[in-house]
Design a protein around this motif. Structure first.
Motif: not given
Length: 316
Positions: A172, A248, A270, A273-274, A297, A301
């Protein structure tokens, strides 16, 4: 599972993924630097890109002076004093694998140990004699073999989960940084790529090939690659293996399967974010500004990686 064991498995896979990503980046940057340039110093920009992405430009200049193709490639491929080199990544991956020899399969160990032994032989031979493109293909091939051995032989337990966590966190981050660097390098051309912009076409095509996504792009879109379509595919599409959304999604699914309550902050981060990516359109990304959105981002991450480390990889 002990946090030390989890950490060794996690970093073993991260270092292997990082080595593969470095090989992809070097192969593309070197190939583009050899193309006829337009007088704006694009060749030097290409050589400097891996240094800027990895934050090693200052160290390189202190040690080697001005940018030089052969020295830069050796710096990233075989330099034992550069912790960001492929040589050091494979060395670290092998060291971590040795520490958890009893938690990985014989096929996995033999693959990673053989890769390290062969890397030492290549370092003695020298990159000039071995060949840059051949070297990059060798690194990618060894990474694919290890991933196949892992998928095909290890039990689907906690060890497998931590190995996959390392892969997708590293992947990622790499996708975000490559897209941001390529966008910044194009400058004013980034939002105006057309069939008549040869430089833009080759830049975006090189990025897609570096992420093994060129075939997917030609299947999903029509016409020459442009910033909006490339960004949409590499950020928002869950069906493209190296996209941010795909990574993600995998991370969220892996984290939710791990036992214990310590991981809830990482699980929540997580999932959030997804979910944000799932309901984001490329128009929203471009309205914010691609560079600003990517920078945010990259930080997110990194924070997710820190949350995983705090929850699972630190000794209690």
């Amino acid at each position: 599972m002990l946090s030390r064991t989890a950490s060794d498995l996690y970093w073993m896979s991260r270092y292997l993924e990082r080595a593969e990503n470095l090989a992809r980046m070097l192969d593309v940057s070197y190939s583009l630097s050899l193309m006829p340039q337009d007088g704006r110093g694009a060749g030097l920009d290409e050589l400097a890109m891996p240094l800027m992405i990895t934050g090693t430009l200052e160290d390189y200049l202190q040690r080697h002076g001005e940018l030089h193709a052969e020295r830069m490639l050796n710096y990233f491929a075989l330099d034992a004093e550069n912790p960001a080199s492929i040589y050091c990544c494979l060395q670290a991956a092998r060291s971590n694998a040795h520490a958890v020899r009893g938690r990985i399969t014989a096929d996995m160990w033999e693959n990673i140990n053989a890769s390290w032994l062969e890397m030492r032989g290549i370092a003695v031979q020298g990159l000039g004699r071995y060949g840059m493109s051949r070297f990059c293909e060798w690194v990618k091939e060894r990474s694919h073999l290890f991933r196949g051995a892992t998928y095909g032989t290890i039990m689907r337990g906690d060890a497998y989960s931590f190995i996959r966590l390392g892969v997708f966190i590293e992947r990622a981050d790499n996708t975000l940084r490559l897209l941001d660097a390529r966008y910044e390098l194009l400058g004013e051309d980034a939002d105006e790529v057309s069939d008549s912009s040869a430089r833009g076409y080759y830049q975006w095509s090189a990025l897609l090939k570096a992420l093994s996504s060129f075939e997917a792009y030609t299947e999903l879109y029509r016409g020459a690659p442009d910033a909006a379509q490339v960004a949409e595919m590499l950020l928002l599409r869950p069906d493209v293996p190296r996209s941010l959304h795909a990574c993600l999604l995998e991370l969220a699914q892996i984290l939710i399967q791990l036992p214990g309550i310590n991981g809830r902050p990482a699980q929540r981060m997580a999932a959030e974010l997804e979910a944000r990516l799932r309901y984001t359109g490329i128009e929203e990304v471009l309205a914010v500004g691609l560079h600003d959105w990517l920078s945010e981002y990259i930080l997110q991450v990194r924070q997710l990686g820190a949350a995983i480390h705090s929850a699972y990889l630190e000794a209690a």
